[in-house]
Design a protein around this motif. Sequence first.
Motif, PDB file in Angstrom:
ATOM      1  N   CYS A 140      10.259  -2.100  -8.016  1.00 14.49           N
ATOM      2  CA  CYS A 140       8.709  -1.459  -7.989  1.00 14.49           C
ATOM      3  C   CYS A 140       7.747  -0.782  -9.704  1.00 14.49           C
ATOM      4  O   CYS A 140       6.166  -1.037  -9.334  1.00 14.49           O
ATOM      5  CB  CYS A 140       8.481  -0.064  -6.951  1.00 14.49           C
ATOM      6  SG  CYS A 140       9.028  -1.031  -5.560  1.00 14.49           S
TER       7      CYS A 140
ATOM      8  N   GLN B  32       3.535   3.170   2.910  1.00  9.71           N
ATOM      9  CA  GLN B  32       4.249   2.945   3.212  1.00  9.71           C
ATOM     10  C   GLN B  32       4.676   4.973   3.557  1.00  9.71           C
ATOM     11  O   GLN B  32       6.428   4.883   4.090  1.00  9.71           O
ATOM     12  CB  GLN B  32       5.413   2.973   1.632  1.00  9.71           C
ATOM     13  CG  GLN B  32       4.671   1.270   1.759  1.00  9.71           C
ATOM     14  CD  GLN B  32       5.573   0.765   3.411  1.00  9.71           C
ATOM     15  OE1 GLN B  32       6.605   0.386   3.479  1.00  9.71           O
ATOM     16  NE2 GLN B  32       4.386   0.148   3.674  1.00  9.71           N
TER      17      GLN B  32
ATOM     18  N   VAL C 253       3.719   9.581  -7.524  1.00 13.34           N
ATOM     19  CA  VAL C 253       4.595   9.907  -6.551  1.00 13.34           C
ATOM     20  C   VAL C 253       5.380  10.879  -6.601  1.00 13.34           C
ATOM     21  O   VAL C 253       6.330  10.984  -7.229  1.00 13.34           O
ATOM     22  CB  VAL C 253       4.917   8.757  -4.881  1.00 13.34           C
ATOM     23  CG1 VAL C 253       5.920   9.836  -3.679  1.00 13.34           C
ATOM     24  CG2 VAL C 253       4.368   7.605  -4.745  1.00 13.34           C
TER      25      VAL C 253
ATOM     26  N   GLN D  92       0.220  -0.768   0.102  1.00 13.19           N
ATOM     27  CA  GLN D  92      -0.030   0.206   0.144  1.00 13.19           C
ATOM     28  C   GLN D  92       0.677   1.585   0.153  1.00 13.19           C
ATOM     29  O   GLN D  92       1.786   1.102   1.548  1.00 13.19           O
ATOM     30  CB  GLN D  92      -0.795  -0.132   1.473  1.00 13.19           C
ATOM     31  CG  GLN D  92      -1.986   1.031   0.893  1.00 13.19           C
ATOM     32  CD  GLN D  92      -2.963   0.772   2.348  1.00 13.19           C
ATOM     33  OE1 GLN D  92      -2.440  -0.199   3.197  1.00 13.19           O
ATOM     34  NE2 GLN D  92      -3.774   1.646   2.250  1.00 13.19           N
ATOM     35  N   VAL D  93       0.953   2.137  -1.129  1.00 13.77           N
ATOM     36  CA  VAL D  93       1.668   3.708  -1.250  1.00 13.77           C
ATOM     37  C   VAL D  93       1.168   4.114  -0.447  1.00 13.77           C
ATOM     38  O   VAL D  93       2.579   4.869   0.752  1.00 13.77           O
ATOM     39  CB  VAL D  93       1.239   3.625  -2.608  1.00 13.77           C
ATOM     40  CG1 VAL D  93       2.133   5.347  -2.659  1.00 13.77           C
ATOM     41  CG2 VAL D  93       1.499   3.284  -3.975  1.00 13.77           C
ATOM     42  N   GLN D  94       0.317   4.910   0.380  1.00 13.62           N
ATOM     43  CA  GLN D  94      -0.018   5.421   1.109  1.00 13.62           C
ATOM     44  C   GLN D  94       0.419   5.087   2.467  1.00 13.62           C
ATOM     45  O   GLN D  94       1.418   6.227   3.475  1.00 13.62           O
ATOM     46  CB  GLN D  94      -1.292   6.495   1.559  1.00 13.62           C
ATOM     47  CG  GLN D  94      -1.292   7.487   2.112  1.00 13.62           C
ATOM     48  CD  GLN D  94      -3.113   8.268   1.790  1.00 13.62           C
ATOM     49  OE1 GLN D  94      -3.539   8.102   3.175  1.00 13.62           O
ATOM     50  NE2 GLN D  94      -3.682   7.906   1.150  1.00 13.62           N
TER      51      GLN D  94
ATOM     52  N   LEU E  74       0.488  12.556  -3.630  1.00  9.31           N
ATOM     53  CA  LEU E  74       0.699  10.972  -4.457  1.00  9.31           C
ATOM     54  C   LEU E  74      -0.751  10.865  -5.214  1.00  9.31           C
ATOM     55  O   LEU E  74      -1.811  11.959  -4.569  1.00  9.31           O
ATOM     56  CB  LEU E  74       0.240  10.641  -2.921  1.00  9.31           C
ATOM     57  CG  LEU E  74      -0.339   8.639  -3.150  1.00  9.31           C
ATOM     58  CD1 LEU E  74       0.856   7.524  -4.324  1.00  9.31           C
ATOM     59  CD2 LEU E  74      -0.834   7.974  -1.803  1.00  9.31           C
TER      60      LEU E  74
ATOM     61  N   LEU F 155       9.572  -0.181  -2.213  1.00 17.57           N
ATOM     62  CA  LEU F 155       9.166   1.245  -1.973  1.00 17.57           C
ATOM     63  C   LEU F 155       9.944   1.589  -0.992  1.00 17.57           C
ATOM     64  O   LEU F 155       9.784   2.856  -0.607  1.00 17.57           O
ATOM     65  CB  LEU F 155       7.301   0.440  -2.379  1.00 17.57           C
ATOM     66  CG  LEU F 155       7.161   2.415  -1.703  1.00 17.57           C
ATOM     67  CD1 LEU F 155       7.130   2.836  -2.941  1.00 17.57           C
ATOM     68  CD2 LEU F 155       5.462   1.564  -1.736  1.00 17.57           C
TER      69      LEU F 155
ATOM     70  N   THR G  63      -0.314   5.231 -10.712  1.00 13.60           N
ATOM     71  CA  THR G  63       0.130   5.807  -9.430  1.00 13.60           C
ATOM     72  C   THR G  63       1.195   7.081  -9.571  1.00 13.60           C
ATOM     73  O   THR G  63       2.509   6.258 -10.221  1.00 13.60           O
ATOM     74  CB  THR G  63       0.383   4.979  -8.211  1.00 13.60           C
ATOM     75  OG1 THR G  63      -0.759   3.650  -7.921  1.00 13.60           O
ATOM     76  CG2 THR G  63       0.448   4.998  -6.884  1.00 13.60           C
TER      77      THR G  63
ATOM     78  N   THR H 203      -2.156   0.544  -4.442  1.00 11.20           N
ATOM     79  CA  THR H 203      -0.666  -0.305  -4.501  1.00 11.20           C
ATOM     80  C   THR H 203      -0.097  -0.538  -5.144  1.00 11.20           C
ATOM     81  O   THR H 203      -0.333  -0.502  -6.267  1.00 11.20           O
ATOM     82  CB  THR H 203      -1.569  -1.916  -3.725  1.00 11.20           C
ATOM     83  OG1 THR H 203      -2.675  -2.449  -4.952  1.00 11.20           O
ATOM     84  CG2 THR H 203      -2.244  -1.219  -2.713  1.00 11.20           C
ATOM     85  N   LEU H 204       0.973  -0.746  -5.491  1.00 10.94           N
ATOM     86  CA  LEU H 204       1.955  -1.209  -6.298  1.00 10.94           C
ATOM     87  C   LEU H 204       2.073  -2.916  -6.132  1.00 10.94           C
ATOM     88  O   LEU H 204       2.805  -3.515  -5.179  1.00 10.94           O
ATOM     89  CB  LEU H 204       3.171  -0.970  -6.653  1.00 10.94           C
ATOM     90  CG  LEU H 204       3.118   1.259  -5.803  1.00 10.94           C
ATOM     91  CD1 LEU H 204       4.436   1.995  -6.309  1.00 10.94           C
ATOM     92  CD2 LEU H 204       2.455   1.224  -8.227  1.00 10.94           C
TER      93      LEU H 204
END
Length: 455
Positions: free
Chosen positions: A423, A304, A377, A300-302, A368, A343, A375, A335-336
């Motif tokens: 990633c 991290q 960042v 989950q990106v947020q 984000l 990440l 996605t 997610t990635l």
Amino acid sequence: MGTFGAGRMGSIRGVLMGWLLPTFLVVALVSAGLSYRMVTHMAGDLLDDQMVQLGDAVAQQGDFAMLSEQTAERVHGHGICVIQVFNADGQLAVASWAGVVAQPMPQAGLHDLEDGAQRWRVYAVAAPGGRTVQVLQSGSFRDSLAFGRAGAAVLPVLVLLPLSMLVLWGVARAISRTLREIGHQAARQEVHNIAALPLDRVPAEIRPLVGSFNHLLARLSDSFAAQRRFVQDAAHELRTPIAAVGLQLENLRGDLADGAAAQRFRQLESGVARAKRLVDQLLSMSRQESIAPEPGGSVQVQLQLRESIHALIALADQRRIDLGLVAAPGTSTLTLPCTAADLRSALDNLIENALRYTPEGGVVDVRLLLAQGRTVVEVVDTGPGIAEEWRARVFERFFRVPGSAPGGSGLGLAIAQAAAQRCGMALTLRNRDDRSGLIARLEATGPPCPAMPQA
């Protein structure tokens, strides 16, 4: 001179098509010519045999009054033979059609006769009473019949010619496709996860070449492994003495009075801290290169991003930098397809790099968002940015922009780029348009993974 030249002749398919197609064409044309010639002669011989049989039968019969009258259409269109009977003195006695010249042949046998623009095939035979019987057949009919029979014989060759060329083109394309697939498999090799190319579908002629290439890949993999082991061993060996020196310096700090000695002591501390950071980054880079990616995972990106910001908030407070997260609506579940360690490595290095090069009192925003379904960042700072002539080199290991502040190791962006690639993200840098500063952009190369369930 080699078989393979430049341009299209530099490929196997080009050589096959360049040499075999003209060969097929020449063979087909020669075969068609020979077939036409043979069939023409065969048709002529068959018609000659029919004329001989007819002439001999008429001569033996001796009753020439029963000859039926012919027409030009039957003679030239259907090939009906014209019969002429000459008396012993060479005068025409009887003829089944008057449209052909009455000219007795000097001797018995087969002859060719020109009557103006019309050609005739003539068979002359002696008959009882000193008379001569001649059987004539139209040359135009014979040519038309021979051409039709020869065309029927040549037609399969002409039909098979493009078919054989198409088959050749398909075979050459299949061979080229196989070779290209081998090349694509070699190109898809990961630097840190080198595997041998499969030999199950490799043609026997190039199997030794692929085997040699696999041997080279194995040696290259061993070389990378040895390099990683050396970096790990060297970093581990350096870590202990550097930590010991740092501890001793910390113990000595209270024993030094202010002045020139204290200033030199702070410079020494700064150098030891830089060496410690360099060793830590070398270990981080070595770990990234030695761990193969695990397919099927997602992160989950947020989450991290928040963990990276929390880990570096102390550095931001120390430099009085406003560090914050700006997340667009609908990005909380993005997610990635990678590991959390990869990440975090990319995010930590980018955020730390922005904090170190942003002047005190500056701002570092971590954004984000979704861009065209992908996605993204962005780490946006208010630092000096990077000149365009150095922007392509900052991803090289140990490269530092001339004139940059001391303390960096030149490995942060290289580590971030390698982790981003693992990633499935592309890392790009550009200067801000609204003011001084740098934008480090991580953009996923594919669509987001399915959303993770909320806890």
